[in-house]
Design a protein around this motif. Sequence first.
Motif, PDB file in Angstrom:
ATOM      1  N   PRO A  57      46.102  -0.975  25.386  1.00 37.32           N
ATOM      2  CA  PRO A  57      45.888  -2.200  26.177  1.00 37.32           C
ATOM      3  C   PRO A  57      45.159  -1.889  27.473  1.00 37.32           C
ATOM      4  N   ALA A  58      44.050  -2.564  27.721  1.00 32.89           N
ATOM      5  CA  ALA A  58      43.210  -2.265  28.881  1.00 32.89           C
ATOM      6  C   ALA A  58      42.392  -3.491  29.234  1.00 32.89           C
ATOM      7  N   VAL A  59      42.039  -3.588  30.509  1.00 35.01           N
ATOM      8  CA  VAL A  59      41.173  -4.664  31.005  1.00 35.01           C
ATOM      9  C   VAL A  59      40.099  -4.036  31.873  1.00 35.01           C
ATOM     10  N   THR A  60      38.942  -4.661  31.943  1.00 35.04           N
ATOM     11  CA  THR A  60      37.840  -4.060  32.682  1.00 35.04           C
ATOM     12  C   THR A  60      38.053  -4.192  34.184  1.00 35.04           C
ATOM     13  N   LEU A  61      37.471  -3.263  34.906  1.00 35.00           N
ATOM     14  CA  LEU A  61      37.497  -3.325  36.368  1.00 35.00           C
ATOM     15  C   LEU A  61      36.841  -4.611  36.847  1.00 35.00           C
ATOM     16  N   ALA A  62      35.795  -5.047  36.179  1.00 37.97           N
ATOM     17  CA  ALA A  62      35.118  -6.285  36.567  1.00 37.97           C
ATOM     18  C   ALA A  62      36.036  -7.483  36.428  1.00 37.97           C
ATOM     19  N   ALA A  63      36.907  -7.476  35.400  1.00 36.78           N
ATOM     20  CA  ALA A  63      37.773  -8.630  35.148  1.00 36.78           C
ATOM     21  C   ALA A  63      38.849  -8.782  36.205  1.00 36.78           C
ATOM     22  N   VAL A  64      39.359  -7.673  36.738  1.00 40.21           N
ATOM     23  CA  VAL A  64      40.494  -7.773  37.663  1.00 40.21           C
ATOM     24  C   VAL A  64      40.105  -7.616  39.128  1.00 40.21           C
ATOM     25  N   SER A 107      32.067  -3.383  34.233  1.00 43.82           N
ATOM     26  CA  SER A 107      32.426  -3.877  32.905  1.00 43.82           C
ATOM     27  C   SER A 107      32.584  -2.758  31.885  1.00 43.82           C
ATOM     28  N   GLY A 108      32.232  -1.517  32.256  1.00 40.78           N
ATOM     29  CA  GLY A 108      32.362  -0.387  31.337  1.00 40.78           C
ATOM     30  C   GLY A 108      33.483   0.548  31.705  1.00 40.78           C
ATOM     31  N   VAL A 109      34.310   0.161  32.692  1.00 39.92           N
ATOM     32  CA  VAL A 109      35.486   0.944  33.089  1.00 39.92           C
ATOM     33  C   VAL A 109      36.711   0.094  32.826  1.00 39.92           C
ATOM     34  N   TRP A 110      37.631   0.615  32.019  1.00 39.01           N
ATOM     35  CA  TRP A 110      38.825  -0.137  31.646  1.00 39.01           C
ATOM     36  C   TRP A 110      40.038   0.414  32.383  1.00 39.01           C
ATOM     37  N   LEU A 111      40.871  -0.488  32.894  1.00 37.88           N
ATOM     38  CA  LEU A 111      42.086  -0.116  33.616  1.00 37.88           C
ATOM     39  C   LEU A 111      43.298  -0.333  32.726  1.00 37.88           C
ATOM     40  N   THR A 112      44.256   0.573  32.830  1.00 38.93           N
ATOM     41  CA  THR A 112      45.488   0.510  32.048  1.00 38.93           C
ATOM     42  C   THR A 112      46.660   0.735  32.985  1.00 38.93           C
ATOM     43  N   THR A 113      47.852   0.838  32.418  1.00 36.55           N
ATOM     44  CA  THR A 113      49.003   1.189  33.243  1.00 36.55           C
ATOM     45  C   THR A 113      48.993   2.661  33.617  1.00 36.55           C
ATOM     46  N   GLY A 114      48.134   3.455  32.984  1.00 38.09           N
ATOM     47  CA  GLY A 114      47.998   4.861  33.320  1.00 38.09           C
ATOM     48  C   GLY A 114      46.614   5.138  33.873  1.00 38.09           C
ATOM     49  N   ARG A 115      45.904   6.080  33.271  1.00 40.04           N
ATOM     50  CA  ARG A 115      44.589   6.444  33.765  1.00 40.04           C
ATOM     51  C   ARG A 115      43.552   5.458  33.255  1.00 40.04           C
ATOM     52  N   PRO A 116      42.428   5.315  33.991  1.00 34.60           N
ATOM     53  CA  PRO A 116      41.349   4.438  33.516  1.00 34.60           C
ATOM     54  C   PRO A 116      40.670   5.033  32.294  1.00 34.60           C
ATOM     55  N   LEU A 117      40.037   4.184  31.498  1.00 35.92           N
ATOM     56  CA  LEU A 117      39.408   4.602  30.250  1.00 35.92           C
ATOM     57  C   LEU A 117      37.908   4.335  30.283  1.00 35.92           C
ATOM     58  N   LEU A 118      37.162   5.186  29.585  1.00 33.38           N
ATOM     59  CA  LEU A 118      35.752   4.958  29.282  1.00 33.38           C
ATOM     60  C   LEU A 118      35.659   4.857  27.770  1.00 33.38           C
ATOM     61  N   MET A 119      35.424   3.645  27.256  1.00 33.24           N
ATOM     62  CA  MET A 119      35.450   3.496  25.799  1.00 33.24           C
ATOM     63  C   MET A 119      34.296   2.643  25.272  1.00 33.24           C
ATOM     64  N   ALA A 120      33.207   2.521  26.042  1.00 34.40           N
ATOM     65  CA  ALA A 120      32.018   1.835  25.549  1.00 34.40           C
ATOM     66  C   ALA A 120      31.235   2.807  24.671  1.00 34.40           C
ATOM     67  N   LEU A 121      31.746   3.054  23.488  1.00 31.99           N
ATOM     68  CA  LEU A 121      31.152   4.052  22.598  1.00 31.99           C
ATOM     69  C   LEU A 121      29.715   3.677  22.227  1.00 31.99           C
TER      70      LEU A 121
END
Length: 712
Positions: A57-64, A107-121
Amino acid sequence: MYLGRDRAHVHALICMLPRAACAAAELLAGVSVPGVPEVLELHTADEPPWASLAHIPAVTLAAVAGSTTGTLEPQPADRIRALGGALCETLAGLHQQGVSYGALVPSGVWLTTGRPLLMALSSCRTSPTAERGRRDEEIVPPSALPAPFMAPETVGGRVSSQAADIYALGVLLAHATTGRFPFGEGPPEVLAYRASHGKAELHGLPADLAEAVAAALAPVPGDRPTAAELSQTSALTRTTPVADGPAPGKVIIALAAQAQETADLGEGADRDLPRRTDVATRPLHRAADGPTRSSATGQTSPAGPLTRRALLSRLATGVAGAVLGAGTSLAWTATREPADRSLPDRPLATAPLPGLPPTALWRFDDVTARTTLLRVAGAGRYLVTRGETLHAHEVRSGKEVWERPIAFGRANPVLLVGGGRILVQTRDALVLCSLGDGRTHWIDRTFHTQNTTVLELLAVEGDTVWLHMGPAAGASATTHALAAFDLAARRELWRSELPADFVYELSLTPTPAGLLVEVLPEVDPHRDPYGTRKVPLACFDRTTGRSLWQRTYEGVYSGPASAVDETGRFYVLSTGRARAYDATPGSQLWESTLRFGGQHSPLLLTGTLLCETDPVNGVVALDRDTGRTVWQQRLDEPLQWFLLGTMATSASGRTLFVPTRRQLAALDLRSGERLWQMAFVGREDPSPLQLLATPDVLIVAQPSVVFALPAV
């Protein structure tokens, strides 16, 4: 990307890949890069090519953190340090595999309850090297990145590279900290010229962070540090993992909403799944789900269905489930109507998951940050004040129903008087009106004269209301009085002069023996939490108002350290002990063995318990009849007196809600067991949360926001 699910309800992200991304995806398959979800399956020979990634579960930095203008709201520097350090580690892992990310934008950086994710494969590319050129289809087109994030060497469709990732990271860190782009905005060619010949505008960045960003923005690719080198700078070195701290409040709100939507999609079960597709027939598993492996086929099989409980449990791993970001750069957008996620038609009695807070039912934001929650609810309404206006809202949806101007006394200016009615203290009158629609029943101005006025509405019982009378503004009179007023007959029953020291805020409790009136402590944010005071207590005849007796209790802690119950018992925290007195004869009933400090919350009487919170003992429940300690529960927060709010109990009497400035905990009243706990991240307001328990809903407020949780 799509959210896929197999027939065992195991979720995965399905990514459609352009041909240019297939080589990079092949390099990442079968390897582990911190901050990049695991590639579960890869099908580059299919048309179109696709891959499945582990679902986190993750949301983009742009969204939040995005503003209405499309830019980012400025974030605290420490938060950006942690974000930048984590992204450096992830980029270093990608670059080590020979892959450039190519999408390091909000929009290409996702935030989670832990570390941020890079998943724009789909944006990843194999990095060019001296030995290997780059095919034309691997070139990132000019439109792939917003112009401010494009490194000068990539403008015009030239090759993207690992150095371009570093440049984009520098822009992202500067923009997220200041809300501005280091070279402004404009066409790519103009920004490329500024980056090559000008100096980045880094005003507002801490010196060490500005130094790291300036190095990342070097115009020559070879002059930029590598991701590994950048992660070792003092500005971006992370001493603790991101997951060790709570996630920002709006991240949790977005994740909770996402989890709810995912759970709702799953309610249709298999009937909505396609019959003959890879998504429906191929298992797409998460390594974190604890899968088992078949020795016969070598394929992983799920350890069990991904239920809503499991999904939400993963969502809240490492945090308690924050729901508030108000007062920070991640604040909710202030509106005059409830948010879009308002759920007025959903059942309120949803069973909370063990250890996890329930999902908020609705929220209402106040851009003026002047909201005060009144402890008045009925007829499906709750009341708040904003400035000098009284507002009524629906309990189930948070929608505003009516409003009217009021005048403030020194305490609650509204009393619930039964029959779906409220008594309101206005500037020059007492007004009886309907709680449902605000309609006026009558207005009485007899109490407001040139010399006297109503200072407080104290208490109501049946049709009798008791008032604290005092001098009007500018009047020469100085006497204070207690008055009884008949609401049905609209006439004063009696008026009795109060003792000389009964001039501050008062509390009145009707008891069989008489009306017990207590002088409450003055509200002083700078008070000495270890100081003590004298508490005057007086009793008046209910029928005539005649003064029956008066006494003073010594050594009571300076805060709200006393309470009177309906039987006439008086409870105080005095010189380290909790004590109970029979107020009429004044005899002491018991003294607690447990010691208390001066930094305490207001006392709460509920059922057979006396509840209190202090930094030494945590939350304590004492037996009201004996003073015996029934249970204790500590909170995960260093408590100080100014952080401790007034507790509340659910209408069922089963749950105790304990607010502080940063957290809200729900405890089982019988055992003290912690049912759930929320962390409120980034709150700047110094006052504790305000609570109001209604039959189905707990309403939680601070000056800038009100929201509701299911309460049982």
